[in-house]
Design a protein around this motif. Sequence first.
Motif, PDB file in Angstrom:
ATOM      1  N   TYR A  44      -9.980  27.362 -19.597  1.00 49.34           N
ATOM      2  CA  TYR A  44     -10.603  26.371 -18.716  1.00 49.34           C
ATOM      3  C   TYR A  44     -10.742  25.013 -19.399  1.00 49.34           C
ATOM      4  O   TYR A  44     -10.511  23.972 -18.771  1.00 49.34           O
ATOM      5  CB  TYR A  44     -11.962  26.862 -18.209  1.00 49.34           C
ATOM      6  N   VAL A  45     -11.110  24.994 -20.668  1.00 50.48           N
ATOM      7  CA  VAL A  45     -11.220  23.723 -21.383  1.00 50.48           C
ATOM      8  C   VAL A  45      -9.845  23.069 -21.509  1.00 50.48           C
ATOM      9  O   VAL A  45      -9.703  21.856 -21.302  1.00 50.48           O
ATOM     10  CB  VAL A  45     -11.874  23.936 -22.769  1.00 50.48           C
ATOM     11  N   SER A  46      -8.823  23.850 -21.800  1.00 49.14           N
ATOM     12  CA  SER A  46      -7.471  23.310 -21.905  1.00 49.14           C
ATOM     13  C   SER A  46      -6.979  22.799 -20.558  1.00 49.14           C
ATOM     14  O   SER A  46      -6.312  21.762 -20.480  1.00 49.14           O
ATOM     15  CB  SER A  46      -6.509  24.373 -22.430  1.00 49.14           C
ATOM     16  N   LEU A  47      -7.290  23.520 -19.501  1.00 52.82           N
ATOM     17  CA  LEU A  47      -6.895  23.080 -18.160  1.00 52.82           C
ATOM     18  C   LEU A  47      -7.565  21.761 -17.801  1.00 52.82           C
ATOM     19  O   LEU A  47      -6.925  20.849 -17.275  1.00 52.82           O
ATOM     20  CB  LEU A  47      -7.228  24.159 -17.131  1.00 52.82           C
ATOM     21  N   MET A  48      -8.850  21.638 -18.116  1.00 44.52           N
ATOM     22  CA  MET A  48      -9.556  20.385 -17.829  1.00 44.52           C
ATOM     23  C   MET A  48      -8.997  19.245 -18.683  1.00 44.52           C
ATOM     24  O   MET A  48      -8.838  18.120 -18.199  1.00 44.52           O
ATOM     25  CB  MET A  48     -11.057  20.541 -18.089  1.00 44.52           C
ATOM     26  N   ALA A  49      -8.693  19.524 -19.946  1.00 46.07           N
ATOM     27  CA  ALA A  49      -8.091  18.500 -20.807  1.00 46.07           C
ATOM     28  C   ALA A  49      -6.732  18.081 -20.257  1.00 46.07           C
ATOM     29  O   ALA A  49      -6.404  16.890 -20.230  1.00 46.07           O
ATOM     30  CB  ALA A  49      -7.948  19.024 -22.235  1.00 46.07           C
ATOM     31  N   LEU A  50      -5.965  19.045 -19.809  1.00 44.82           N
ATOM     32  CA  LEU A  50      -4.650  18.753 -19.240  1.00 44.82           C
ATOM     33  C   LEU A  50      -4.775  17.900 -17.989  1.00 44.82           C
ATOM     34  O   LEU A  50      -4.058  16.905 -17.821  1.00 44.82           O
ATOM     35  CB  LEU A  50      -3.931  20.064 -18.925  1.00 44.82           C
ATOM     36  N   LEU A  51      -5.687  18.257 -17.113  1.00 51.97           N
ATOM     37  CA  LEU A  51      -5.881  17.462 -15.894  1.00 51.97           C
ATOM     38  C   LEU A  51      -6.342  16.050 -16.216  1.00 51.97           C
ATOM     39  O   LEU A  51      -5.877  15.083 -15.615  1.00 51.97           O
ATOM     40  CB  LEU A  51      -6.905  18.150 -14.981  1.00 51.97           C
ATOM     41  N   PHE A  52      -7.245  15.924 -17.172  1.00 51.37           N
ATOM     42  CA  PHE A  52      -7.730  14.598 -17.537  1.00 51.37           C
ATOM     43  C   PHE A  52      -6.630  13.764 -18.188  1.00 51.37           C
ATOM     44  O   PHE A  52      -6.396  12.623 -17.804  1.00 51.37           O
ATOM     45  CB  PHE A  52      -8.938  14.718 -18.468  1.00 51.37           C
ATOM     46  N   LEU A  53      -5.959  14.348 -19.183  1.00 53.26           N
ATOM     47  CA  LEU A  53      -4.933  13.594 -19.901  1.00 53.26           C
ATOM     48  C   LEU A  53      -3.763  13.212 -19.004  1.00 53.26           C
ATOM     49  O   LEU A  53      -3.267  12.088 -19.041  1.00 53.26           O
ATOM     50  CB  LEU A  53      -4.422  14.404 -21.093  1.00 53.26           C
ATOM     51  N   HIS A  95      10.648  14.223 -16.463  1.00 52.41           N
ATOM     52  CA  HIS A  95      10.674  12.801 -16.791  1.00 52.41           C
ATOM     53  C   HIS A  95       9.418  12.261 -17.477  1.00 52.41           C
ATOM     54  O   HIS A  95       9.501  11.238 -18.145  1.00 52.41           O
ATOM     55  CB  HIS A  95      10.924  11.979 -15.521  1.00 52.41           C
ATOM     56  N   ALA A  96       8.279  12.864 -17.293  1.00 55.43           N
ATOM     57  CA  ALA A  96       7.047  12.317 -17.870  1.00 55.43           C
ATOM     58  C   ALA A  96       6.813  12.886 -19.265  1.00 55.43           C
ATOM     59  O   ALA A  96       7.309  13.952 -19.617  1.00 55.43           O
ATOM     60  CB  ALA A  96       5.860  12.645 -16.969  1.00 55.43           C
ATOM     61  N   LYS A  97       6.055  12.154 -20.056  1.00 51.63           N
ATOM     62  CA  LYS A  97       5.669  12.646 -21.372  1.00 51.63           C
ATOM     63  C   LYS A  97       4.549  13.662 -21.181  1.00 51.63           C
ATOM     64  O   LYS A  97       3.573  13.402 -20.487  1.00 51.63           O
ATOM     65  CB  LYS A  97       5.180  11.501 -22.246  1.00 51.63           C
ATOM     66  N   LEU A  98       4.706  14.824 -21.803  1.00 48.96           N
ATOM     67  CA  LEU A  98       3.730  15.897 -21.634  1.00 48.96           C
ATOM     68  C   LEU A  98       2.807  15.980 -22.837  1.00 48.96           C
ATOM     69  O   LEU A  98       3.238  15.765 -23.977  1.00 48.96           O
ATOM     70  CB  LEU A  98       4.446  17.238 -21.457  1.00 48.96           C
ATOM     71  N   ALA A  99       1.568  16.332 -22.579  1.00 47.14           N
ATOM     72  CA  ALA A  99       0.628  16.631 -23.650  1.00 47.14           C
ATOM     73  C   ALA A  99       0.826  18.113 -23.984  1.00 47.14           C
ATOM     74  O   ALA A  99       0.443  18.992 -23.212  1.00 47.14           O
ATOM     75  CB  ALA A  99      -0.797  16.361 -23.191  1.00 47.14           C
ATOM     76  N   ILE A 100       1.446  18.396 -25.104  1.00 44.27           N
ATOM     77  CA  ILE A 100       1.857  19.763 -25.444  1.00 44.27           C
ATOM     78  C   ILE A 100       0.685  20.663 -25.816  1.00 44.27           C
ATOM     79  O   ILE A 100       0.625  21.816 -25.383  1.00 44.27           O
ATOM     80  CB  ILE A 100       2.902  19.738 -26.584  1.00 44.27           C
ATOM     81  N   LEU A 101      -0.245  20.165 -26.625  1.00 46.73           N
ATOM     82  CA  LEU A 101      -1.330  21.027 -27.103  1.00 46.73           C
ATOM     83  C   LEU A 101      -2.178  21.642 -25.985  1.00 46.73           C
ATOM     84  O   LEU A 101      -2.478  22.835 -26.038  1.00 46.73           O
ATOM     85  CB  LEU A 101      -2.214  20.286 -28.109  1.00 46.73           C
ATOM     86  N   PRO A 102      -2.578  20.889 -24.967  1.00 47.06           N
ATOM     87  CA  PRO A 102      -3.323  21.552 -23.886  1.00 47.06           C
ATOM     88  C   PRO A 102      -2.518  22.663 -23.204  1.00 47.06           C
ATOM     89  O   PRO A 102      -3.069  23.703 -22.848  1.00 47.06           O
ATOM     90  CB  PRO A 102      -3.639  20.422 -22.905  1.00 47.06           C
ATOM     91  N   TRP A 103      -1.193  22.457 -23.059  1.00 46.41           N
ATOM     92  CA  TRP A 103      -0.358  23.502 -22.465  1.00 46.41           C
ATOM     93  C   TRP A 103      -0.327  24.734 -23.359  1.00 46.41           C
ATOM     94  O   TRP A 103      -0.443  25.864 -22.884  1.00 46.41           O
ATOM     95  CB  TRP A 103       1.065  22.995 -22.231  1.00 46.41           C
ATOM     96  N   VAL A 104      -0.159  24.517 -24.655  1.00 43.39           N
ATOM     97  CA  VAL A 104      -0.117  25.644 -25.604  1.00 43.39           C
ATOM     98  C   VAL A 104      -1.429  26.406 -25.580  1.00 43.39           C
ATOM     99  O   VAL A 104      -1.455  27.643 -25.480  1.00 43.39           O
ATOM    100  CB  VAL A 104       0.210  25.132 -27.034  1.00 43.39           C
ATOM    101  N   PHE A 105      -2.554  25.673 -25.664  1.00 42.15           N
ATOM    102  CA  PHE A 105      -3.856  26.341 -25.670  1.00 42.15           C
ATOM    103  C   PHE A 105      -4.149  27.030 -24.343  1.00 42.15           C
ATOM    104  O   PHE A 105      -4.788  28.085 -24.302  1.00 42.15           O
ATOM    105  CB  PHE A 105      -4.964  25.351 -26.018  1.00 42.15           C
ATOM    106  N   MET A 106      -3.683  26.455 -23.244  1.00 39.39           N
ATOM    107  CA  MET A 106      -3.894  27.086 -21.949  1.00 39.39           C
ATOM    108  C   MET A 106      -3.162  28.426 -21.884  1.00 39.39           C
ATOM    109  O   MET A 106      -3.734  29.434 -21.468  1.00 39.39           O
ATOM    110  CB  MET A 106      -3.416  26.157 -20.829  1.00 39.39           C
ATOM    111  N   PHE A 107      -1.910  28.458 -22.326  1.00 41.63           N
ATOM    112  CA  PHE A 107      -1.167  29.719 -22.307  1.00 41.63           C
ATOM    113  C   PHE A 107      -1.708  30.720 -23.325  1.00 41.63           C
ATOM    114  O   PHE A 107      -1.715  31.926 -23.063  1.00 41.63           O
ATOM    115  CB  PHE A 107       0.330  29.470 -22.498  1.00 41.63           C
TER     116      PHE A 107
END
Length: 135
Positions: free
Chosen positions: A111-120, A73-85
């Motif tokens: 780690y940077v993508s994970l932190m961006a994902l958590l923040f966003l 249901h929520a809008k996802l930030a795709i780029l941090p997910w892509v970079f994390m994987f």
Amino acid sequence: MALVMIILFLREINCGRTVFFLVPGGGPNAFYSWKDIPYGYLAHPLYGLFMALSGLYFIVSKSYKTLWNYFLHAKLAILPWVFMFLGIIFGVVGEEIGAFILEEMAETLFYVSLMALLFLQGFNKEYIKTTEEYK
């Protein structure tokens, strides 16, 4: 998520072995093996137990429902997910082929993508709405 971050932190410092058990005069990358450290044989079983209990907590607390509803249901930030994987994939590849620099750069990307994902996502009002609305 805090339990996952603790697991990642412990993995990065090898459960404290690389921080607290330096070999005197051994250079920057010289560490005792677990069998040379008192009670070191308990490190892997306790680390595994902590990971298992973290997973059990995720299931027992029914956090998976919140996570699933969030993905639906929520809008996802795709780029941090892509970079994390990508960080995970390139980290594994770097470790398999012995490319130390590739592995460390991929871990940094992860780690940077994970932190961006958590923040966003942590400050995303859709996340807060989703967790309250779809319990």
